[in-house]
Design a protein around this motif. Structure first.
Motif, PDB file in Angstrom:
ATOM      1  N   MET A 107       0.837  -1.200   0.000  1.00  0.00           N
ATOM      2  CA  MET A 107       0.000   0.000   0.000  1.00  0.00           C
ATOM      3  C   MET A 107       0.871   1.249   0.000  1.00  0.00           C
ATOM      4  SD  MET A 107      -2.883  -1.659   0.180  1.00  0.00           S
ATOM      5  CE  MET A 107      -4.119  -0.360   0.314  1.00  0.00           C
ATOM      6  N   GLN A 108       0.278   2.317  -0.456  1.00  0.00           N
ATOM      7  CA  GLN A 108       0.949   3.608  -0.456  1.00  0.00           C
ATOM      8  C   GLN A 108      -0.112   4.685  -0.211  1.00  0.00           C
ATOM      9  OE1 GLN A 108       3.122   4.505  -4.092  1.00  0.00           O
ATOM     10  NE2 GLN A 108       4.854   5.069  -2.805  1.00  0.00           N
ATOM     11  N   PRO A 109      -0.565   4.776   1.044  1.00  0.00           N
ATOM     12  CA  PRO A 109      -1.665   5.700   1.331  1.00  0.00           C
ATOM     13  C   PRO A 109      -1.272   7.161   1.136  1.00  0.00           C
ATOM     14  CG  PRO A 109      -0.805   4.766   3.364  1.00  0.00           C
ATOM     15  CD  PRO A 109      -0.124   4.046   2.239  1.00  0.00           C
ATOM     16  N   ASN A 110      -2.233   7.996   0.857  1.00  0.00           N
ATOM     17  CA  ASN A 110      -1.983   9.433   0.850  1.00  0.00           C
ATOM     18  C   ASN A 110      -3.207  10.134   1.413  1.00  0.00           C
ATOM     19  OD1 ASN A 110      -3.869  10.256  -1.328  1.00  0.00           O
ATOM     20  ND2 ASN A 110      -2.509   9.061  -2.640  1.00  0.00           N
ATOM     21  N   ARG A 111      -3.057  11.433   1.628  1.00  0.00           N
ATOM     22  CA  ARG A 111      -4.126  12.186   2.302  1.00  0.00           C
ATOM     23  C   ARG A 111      -4.855  13.088   1.325  1.00  0.00           C
ATOM     24  NH1 ARG A 111      -2.917  16.191   7.362  1.00  0.00           N
ATOM     25  NH2 ARG A 111      -2.221  17.603   5.729  1.00  0.00           N
ATOM     26  N   GLY A 112      -6.140  13.136   1.464  1.00  0.00           N
ATOM     27  CA  GLY A 112      -6.944  14.061   0.674  1.00  0.00           C
ATOM     28  C   GLY A 112      -7.754  14.958   1.596  1.00  0.00           C
ATOM     29  N   GLN A 113      -8.097  16.124   1.117  1.00  0.00           N
ATOM     30  CA  GLN A 113      -8.929  17.045   1.897  1.00  0.00           C
ATOM     31  C   GLN A 113     -10.168  17.439   1.108  1.00  0.00           C
ATOM     32  OE1 GLN A 113      -5.534  19.457   4.341  1.00  0.00           O
ATOM     33  NE2 GLN A 113      -7.246  20.643   3.561  1.00  0.00           N
ATOM     34  N   ILE A 114     -11.252  17.584   1.815  1.00  0.00           N
ATOM     35  CA  ILE A 114     -12.526  17.931   1.183  1.00  0.00           C
ATOM     36  C   ILE A 114     -13.156  19.072   1.978  1.00  0.00           C
ATOM     37  CG2 ILE A 114     -14.872  17.080   0.719  1.00  0.00           C
ATOM     38  CD1 ILE A 114     -13.644  14.302   0.273  1.00  0.00           C
ATOM     39  N   LEU A 115     -13.819  19.975   1.277  1.00  0.00           N
ATOM     40  CA  LEU A 115     -14.647  20.945   1.965  1.00  0.00           C
ATOM     41  C   LEU A 115     -16.080  20.782   1.504  1.00  0.00           C
ATOM     42  CD1 LEU A 115     -14.069  24.228   0.178  1.00  0.00           C
ATOM     43  CD2 LEU A 115     -12.036  22.958   0.765  1.00  0.00           C
ATOM     44  N   VAL A 116     -16.987  21.213   2.341  1.00  0.00           N
ATOM     45  CA  VAL A 116     -18.396  21.067   1.992  1.00  0.00           C
ATOM     46  C   VAL A 116     -19.149  22.320   2.415  1.00  0.00           C
ATOM     47  CG1 VAL A 116     -19.010  19.836   4.105  1.00  0.00           C
ATOM     48  CG2 VAL A 116     -20.401  19.520   2.080  1.00  0.00           C
ATOM     49  N   THR A 117     -20.066  22.722   1.568  1.00  0.00           N
ATOM     50  CA  THR A 117     -20.842  23.930   1.849  1.00  0.00           C
ATOM     51  C   THR A 117     -22.162  23.570   2.500  1.00  0.00           C
ATOM     52  OG1 THR A 117     -22.151  23.948  -0.182  1.00  0.00           O
ATOM     53  CG2 THR A 117     -19.927  24.892  -0.305  1.00  0.00           C
ATOM     54  N   GLU A 118     -22.864  24.605   2.905  1.00  0.00           N
ATOM     55  CA  GLU A 118     -24.246  24.458   3.360  1.00  0.00           C
ATOM     56  C   GLU A 118     -25.103  23.915   2.203  1.00  0.00           C
ATOM     57  OE1 GLU A 118     -25.018  28.588   4.162  1.00  0.00           O
ATOM     58  OE2 GLU A 118     -24.287  29.108   2.199  1.00  0.00           O
ATOM     59  N   ARG A 119     -26.318  23.535   2.529  1.00  0.00           N
ATOM     60  CA  ARG A 119     -27.236  23.021   1.510  1.00  0.00           C
ATOM     61  C   ARG A 119     -27.698  24.156   0.598  1.00  0.00           C
ATOM     62  NH1 ARG A 119     -30.450  18.163   3.414  1.00  0.00           N
ATOM     63  NH2 ARG A 119     -29.609  17.592   5.435  1.00  0.00           N
ATOM     64  N   ALA A 120     -27.758  23.869  -0.670  1.00  0.00           N
ATOM     65  CA  ALA A 120     -28.242  24.869  -1.625  1.00  0.00           C
ATOM     66  C   ALA A 120     -29.254  24.212  -2.547  1.00  0.00           C
ATOM     67  CB  ALA A 120     -27.083  25.435  -2.425  1.00  0.00           C
ATOM     68  N   ASP A 154      -4.602  20.973   6.241  1.00  0.00           N
ATOM     69  CA  ASP A 154      -3.833  22.124   5.795  1.00  0.00           C
ATOM     70  C   ASP A 154      -4.827  23.113   5.185  1.00  0.00           C
ATOM     71  OD1 ASP A 154      -2.375  23.941   4.280  1.00  0.00           O
ATOM     72  OD2 ASP A 154      -0.834  22.462   3.739  1.00  0.00           O
ATOM     73  N   LEU A 155      -5.029  24.238   5.859  1.00  0.00           N
ATOM     74  CA  LEU A 155      -6.046  25.187   5.391  1.00  0.00           C
ATOM     75  C   LEU A 155      -5.655  25.831   4.070  1.00  0.00           C
ATOM     76  CD1 LEU A 155      -7.128  26.928   8.706  1.00  0.00           C
ATOM     77  CD2 LEU A 155      -8.414  25.271   7.348  1.00  0.00           C
ATOM     78  N   SER A 156      -4.353  25.870   3.791  1.00  0.00           N
ATOM     79  CA  SER A 156      -3.939  26.436   2.514  1.00  0.00           C
ATOM     80  C   SER A 156      -4.421  25.549   1.364  1.00  0.00           C
ATOM     81  CB  SER A 156      -2.416  26.591   2.475  1.00  0.00           C
ATOM     82  OG  SER A 156      -2.050  27.307   1.329  1.00  0.00           O
ATOM     83  N   ILE A 157      -4.431  24.251   1.586  1.00  0.00           N
ATOM     84  CA  ILE A 157      -4.973  23.341   0.568  1.00  0.00           C
ATOM     85  C   ILE A 157      -6.465  23.595   0.387  1.00  0.00           C
ATOM     86  CG2 ILE A 157      -5.571  20.913   0.152  1.00  0.00           C
ATOM     87  CD1 ILE A 157      -2.774  20.207   1.170  1.00  0.00           C
ATOM     88  N   ALA A 158      -7.160  23.782   1.498  1.00  0.00           N
ATOM     89  CA  ALA A 158      -8.587  24.112   1.398  1.00  0.00           C
ATOM     90  C   ALA A 158      -8.771  25.410   0.617  1.00  0.00           C
ATOM     91  CB  ALA A 158      -9.187  24.233   2.800  1.00  0.00           C
ATOM     92  N   ALA A 159      -7.866  26.362   0.822  1.00  0.00           N
ATOM     93  CA  ALA A 159      -7.963  27.645   0.115  1.00  0.00           C
ATOM     94  C   ALA A 159      -7.771  27.447  -1.391  1.00  0.00           C
ATOM     95  CB  ALA A 159      -6.925  28.622   0.660  1.00  0.00           C
TER      96      ALA A 159
END
Lengths: 373, 470, 96
Positions: free
Chosen positions: A228-241, A276-281
């Motif tokens: 295996m070679q795991p890595n990390r991903g980031q997701i953001l989600v908004t309010e319902r629209a 990492d908030l910069s990634i979210a940005a």
């Protein structure tokens, strides 16, 4: 030894739960051994695409396997709904990969060309569209969008409800789900296996390792391997629209509940407790450039998750030669492949034999070949 | 506004008693101090609008409220940079804050961070608690303090705890009418509280508390031992039903004020990764602190009700002590400029006297913490107690799997209004302690921010490389 | 559902669902709505149930309203301004 179960599935995420559900439907007496509430759980952190385009560069068989699962998903969703009453909201309107600027579009086209030039490549009907063609289907795109690729086989689903549905289904089928039973050791026995967990021992005739990245540690215990070679991903989600995005993108999709998920980062780290908030940005910025109207939405949550990733990115399906009855199942795309796992792979495991024509390419023996070459 | 490269000595989140006390000390000692608060004006919830309230008649809100004015003035004069309307939505282990005000988010670095995020009212999940017309007593008190507004029509107060009685008295002094005060304090609590009477008797709470009760009981029907409380109505509150000694009763009502104590507001601290533990006496999560008030993360302290409920005076003393610790860490040579630690510690001890009795006496009963059936647990996502128990039945061991299955805790409030209920319901269903059940894994942003604001924040090379691929 | 104890505060003019009303300087949007007799400020994006401000301290998100055309703003944390347009938030917000 105690042989209370026909099959013990190690891992209660989407892969383990789909297999266990398929096995239980097949009449097997199943136990699922799972970690506790705070486990690193890709099934709770994924993007929920049922995705075809761009899968399989480097292994054409993976394209075909993916298309097959995508085709089978409607059946799976119907079966889950009929059994549990839960609508997992599978939709296959086709999906986009958008390019910001001509350079990204050219790179995208090049990659798809390489993918489809492979011998044995499946037909996914993917096409590269210019900006005007994209805009006809996705009104509201930003001025930087140069075009994109569209594949009519792509879709998405509510993956958390799918996890819920599999678990509810397992309960209804009488399978034994045991959370908080982290498996420390697996010992092959006379006829079957003994699993040592944090809450005692469990015996089963067959075992299926579906523990995500932990397969790397568990597989060698029964003569298997799962690099295996795991890595990390980031997701953001908004309010319902209100409904606004009618096709999923590889990086943006609107859920059936109305929230908009934005994601697809990749870092070589495996700490999912921080982000990492910069990634979210950067993710937010690209989303806003693709659809400027998204800028006004409120982001209500972000999370990071560790991708289950084999070393070459393709699934690993194997049965142990030394200890027949021990199977390993690991892959990145637990959502996309859930239909195959539940409807195709589980019956094979129930019969005790993986069909080489269908899944032989996914044996981990390919890593030996790679080393020799 | 200092740039990220030029960090503050101290950043303080929350301008209630603890934050104001801390800022007065650190800025007073000459440390560059940034004090951020989400509300437009300082004071926190307890001294809400103390500088702006239209209620100039001091007897209405009482002396304890007006004492806050001096504390606000002290902090304002200390040289601290106080920013109102500023929402802190992230904090990490490197003591980097992300905060939004005036439509822009920025990262702020500080050598020491003091969280003074205070408390919020404990969830009160009874049938009908989502109906318009049902509010927390604290909410109505805020409306009284900030705008001089009082309920119009038939008002019923229900619950337990000192704030309920204080608010009732304030309303009566303001000339408002209260139909009834439904006291849900279980009889058994009085027995449990008995051993703490000696310490309580000499505390400031004793005389005050009894006087408030007398003041209210003279003018309002007080019903004791209330259980089975329900808010009823279609699209809005019409009546309040309950059981008391005299049997089942129903009161017509336009406004129902609910209150059963306050609990630490843990979201920012938990999202920062600060370790917490279950506090059985107060039935809530509190941060794990060392003797000096430091959390599990180096350089981040927590003061005030965010550490466990102690009230305004204890919060102020804790804030000052945290400020003092920050001075000692950042500029020990300036310790001569700050008050003596011993005096502050004594003030804290005085303020904490009697708390054990309040905890026992006003411990909310099980029935009003552990809803059943169709009663909503998660207001944002409209998840009921019955659904939660069903999820536990198919194997959800804790709040995070339950959240994945049902979306409870996934809405904009991020579990603030359901988290304790979810933990306690799962604890009851599984027959294990709340500490073993655990809590939601919290993440930034702890308050929503717009996508555009997030997008405008710094893009590091590393971040771009992690996102932009072919 | 609320009445004002004192009427002498400095007034600002605003509209709620298009109707002109006045509030006092220093009122939050949520306070202004409640003082103008509104019983609820939004309907939920799930069941459509009516909801009204509950905590008045920024934690419950029940007071979400549309302010000057921007959806889902926390009415209890925002002060009224002269000319402000406040609208009930009906269900899910829109993306425009």
């Amino acid at each position: 030894m105690r042989r209370d179960y026909d099959v013990a599935v190690v891992g209660g995420g989407l892969v383990g739960a789909a297999l266990a559900w398929g096995l239980a439907r097949d009449g097997q007496r199943v136990v699922v051994l799972d970690e506790g509430d705070m486990a690193s759980r890709a099934s709770r952190a994924n993007f929920a695409l049922v995705w075809v385009q761009s899968k399989g560069l480097g292994m054409a068989q993976y394209m075909g396997w993916t298309v097959r699962s995508s085709d089978a998903w409607r059946q799976l969703a119907q079966d889950l709904r009929a059994q549990t009453g839960l609508d997992v909201c599978f939709e296959r309107p086709g999906g986009f990969h958008l390019a910001l600027g001509e350079a990204e579009l050219a790179a995208r086209a090049q990659r798809l060309k390489r993918l489809h030039n492979q011998p044995g490549a499946a037909d996914t009907s993917v096409e590269v569209l210019d900006r005007a063609a994209v805009e006809r289907m996705l009104p509201g795109i930003g001025p930087e969008v140069a075009g994109g690729s569209f594949c009519p086989l792509d879709g998405h689903v509510n993956s958390l409800r799918t996890l819920h549905a599999f678990h509810k289904g397992l309960h209804l089928l009488g399978a034994d789900y045991r959370p908080g039973h982290t498996v420390h050791d697996v010992v092959p026995a006379q006829a079957g296996f003994r699993l040592m967990t944090s809450r005692g021992e469990v015996g089963a005739e067959k075992i299926v390792l579906a523990a995500g990245n932990a397969n790397m540690r568990l597989a060698p215990l029964v003569g298997l391997k799962s690099p295996m070679q795991p890595n990390r991903g980031q997701i953001l989600v908004t309010e319902r629209a209100a409904p606004f995005l009618h096709y999923p993108l590889v990086t943006i999709r609107q859920t059936d509940e109305g929230t908009i998920m934005i994601g697809d980062s990749r870092e070589e780290t495996t700490d999912e407790t921080m982000l990492d908030l910069s990634i979210a940005a950067v993710e937010a910025d690209r989303a806003r450039r693709m659809f400027p109207a998204l800028g006004k939405l409120n982001v209500v949550r972000t999370w990071s998750g560790i991708r289950v990733m084999t070393q070459d990115g393709f699934p690993i399906y194997d049965q142990s030669e030394r200890y027949p009855g021990a199977f390993v199942v690991g892959c990145h795309s637990g959502v996309t492949l859930a239909a195959n796992h539940a409807l195709v792979l589980a019956p094979m495991i129930a019969r005790g034999r993986l069909n080489a024509d269908l899944v032989g390419a996914f044996s981990a023996r390919r890593f030996d070949v790679a080393k020799v070459a | 506004m200092s740039a990220g490269a030029n960090p503050y000595d101290v950043a303080i989140v929350g301008a209630g008693p603890a934050g104001l006390g801390a800022a007065a000390i650190t800025a007073g000692a000459g440390l560059t101090t940034l004090l951020l608060d989400e509300n437009p004006t300082p004071g926190g919830q307890i001294y809400r609008a103390v500088t702006t309230t239209p209620l100039k008649e001091r007897s209405i809100l009482g002396g304890d409220y007006w004492a806050g004015a001096a504390l606000v003035a002290e902090a304002q004069a200390s040289g601290a940079e106080i920013v109102g309307g500023a929402t802190v939505w992230s904090l990490d282990a490197s003591r980097e804050l992300a905060a939004s005000w005036a439509g822009t988010s920025r990262f702020i670095k500080a050598r020491r961070v003091i969280l003074a995020t205070g408390a919020l009212e404990r969830p009160f999940p009874i049938p009908g608690w989502t109906l318009p017309g049902v509010m927390t007593a604290g909410a109505l008190q805020t409306l009284l303090k900030s705008s001089g507004l009082v309920p119009d029509g038939r008002l019923v107060l229900a619950g337990t705890g000192p704030l309920l009685w204080l608010f009732a008295a304030q309303l009566l002094r303001a000339g408002a009418r209260i139909e009834a005060l439904l006291d849900t304090t279980p009889w058994a609590n009085y027995l449990r509280a008995l051993p703490h009477v000696p310490a309580f008797a000499i505390s400031r709470y004793a005389a005050q508390g009894l006087a408030l009760r007398r003041e209210v009981a003279r003018q309002v029907e007080v019903v004791s031992g209330v259980t089975r409380l329900r808010a009823e109505g279609q699209g809005g509150l019409a009546s309040v039903a309950f059981a008391a000694r005299s049997g089942e009763r129903r009161l017509m009502a336009d406004v129902l004020a609910l209150h059963q104590g306050v609990v630490p507001n843990v979201n920012l601290a938990m999202a920062a990764g600060i370790a917490h533990r279950w506090q059985p006496a107060q039935l809530c999560w509190v941060p794990v602190l060392d003797a000096a008030g430091n959390t599990s993360i180096d350089g981040i302290a927590i003061a005030g009700d965010g550490t466990g409920i102690g009230g305004a005076l204890a919060a102020e003393a804790q804030g000052r002590l945290a400020g003092l610790a920050a001075v000692a860490a950042v500029a020990p040579e300036r310790l001569a400029r700050v008050p003596d630690r011993q005096l502050l510690a004594q003030a804290l001890a005085r303020a904490e006297r009697g708390r054990a009795l309040l905890d026992q006496l006003f411990a909310p009963p099980r029935w009003s913490r552990l809803p059943e059936g169709d009663t909503i647990v998660c207001r944002c996502e409209e998840v009921t107690a019955g659904q939660l128990l069903e999820a536990v039945g198919i194997g959800a061991m804790g709040p995070n799997q339950a959240k994945a299955f049902l979306r409870c805790g996934m809405g904009p409030c991020q579990g603030r209004l359901c988290g304790l209920t979810v933990t306690e319901l799962i604890s009851k269903a599984r027959g294990v302690a709340p500490a073993e059940v655990g809590y939601f894994r919290l993440r930034p942003p702890v308050k929503p921010i717009t996508l555009a604001e997030l997008a405008a924040m710094a893009h590091t090379q590393r971040a771009v490389a992690a996102v932009v691929r072919e | 559902m609320l009445r004002r104890l004192l009427e002498e505060g400095q007034r600002v003019r605003l509209t709620i669902d298009g109707k002109p009303v006045t509030a006092c300087v220093g009122d939050s949007v949520a306070a202004a709505m409640l003082s103008c007799g509104l019983r609820y400020c939004r309907t939920t994006p799930i069941s459509g149930e009516k909801r009204a401000p509950y905590c008045m301290m920024g934690v419950c998100f029940e007071c979400l309203v549309t302010i000057d055309g921007i959806n889902n703003r926390q009415g209890c944390l925002i002060e009224v301004r002269e000319g402000m347009r406040i609208d009930t938030q009906l269900g899910r917000r829109t993306v425009e």
